[in-house]
Motif scaffolding. Structure first.
Motif, mmCIF file in Angstrom:
data_model
loop_
_atom_site.group_PDB
_atom_site.id
_atom_site.type_symbol
_atom_site.label_atom_id
_atom_site.label_comp_id
_atom_site.label_asym_id
_atom_site.label_seq_id
_atom_site.Cartn_x
_atom_site.Cartn_y
_atom_site.Cartn_z
ATOM 1 N N ALA A 33 24.293 74.281 34.629
ATOM 2 C CA ALA A 33 23.780 73.942 33.299
ATOM 3 C C ALA A 33 24.901 74.028 32.270
ATOM 4 O O ALA A 33 25.081 73.116 31.451
ATOM 5 N N GLU A 36 27.399 71.179 32.493
ATOM 6 C CA GLU A 36 26.870 69.895 32.039
ATOM 7 C C GLU A 36 26.440 69.927 30.578
ATOM 8 O O GLU A 36 25.905 68.945 30.061
ATOM 9 N N LEU A 38 24.053 71.684 29.253
ATOM 10 C CA LEU A 38 22.594 71.723 29.173
ATOM 11 C C LEU A 38 22.103 73.156 29.108
ATOM 12 O O LEU A 38 22.780 74.066 29.586
ATOM 13 N N ALA A 42 16.662 72.676 30.482
ATOM 14 C CA ALA A 42 16.905 71.230 30.570
ATOM 15 C C ALA A 42 17.337 70.831 31.979
ATOM 16 O O ALA A 42 16.892 69.811 32.516
ATOM 17 N N LEU A 43 18.210 71.639 32.582
ATOM 18 C CA LEU A 43 18.638 71.343 33.952
ATOM 19 C C LEU A 43 17.454 71.427 34.911
ATOM 20 O O LEU A 43 17.252 70.533 35.741
ATOM 21 N N ARG A 46 15.283 68.448 34.599
ATOM 22 C CA ARG A 46 15.826 67.284 35.304
ATOM 23 C C ARG A 46 15.557 67.392 36.799
ATOM 24 O O ARG A 46 15.170 66.410 37.455
#
Length: 72
Positions: A33, A36, A38, A42-43, A46
């Motif tokens: 995370a 990226e 994030l 959020a990760l 996804r």
């Protein structure tokens, strides 16, 4: 103790969801995370969107294993 599950709550699509994983998997998810840019939620969101019926905890473990394999 290694292998003990650690439970965390994340907000996915407006719903609080508890997820229990081994600390080693949480470490990979936290690192992924951050790498990226994030949040952890959020990760995991996804991963949730792409899991195709697989249990969320299993999908997170597979993501972590694939990430480690790709970096090896």
């Amino acid at each position: 103790m290694p292998g003990d599950l650690k439970k965390r709550s994340v907000n996915l699509s407006g719903h609080a969801t508890s997820l229990a994983l081994e600390p080693e998997f949480w470490a990979v998810l936290d690192t992924a995370a951050a790498a990226e840019g994030l949040s952890l939620a959020a990760l995991i969101g996804r991963i949730d969107d792409q899991r195709a019926g697989r249990p969320l905890a299993s999908a997170c473990r597979v993501f972590a294993l694939q990430r480690n394999a790709a970096q090896a």
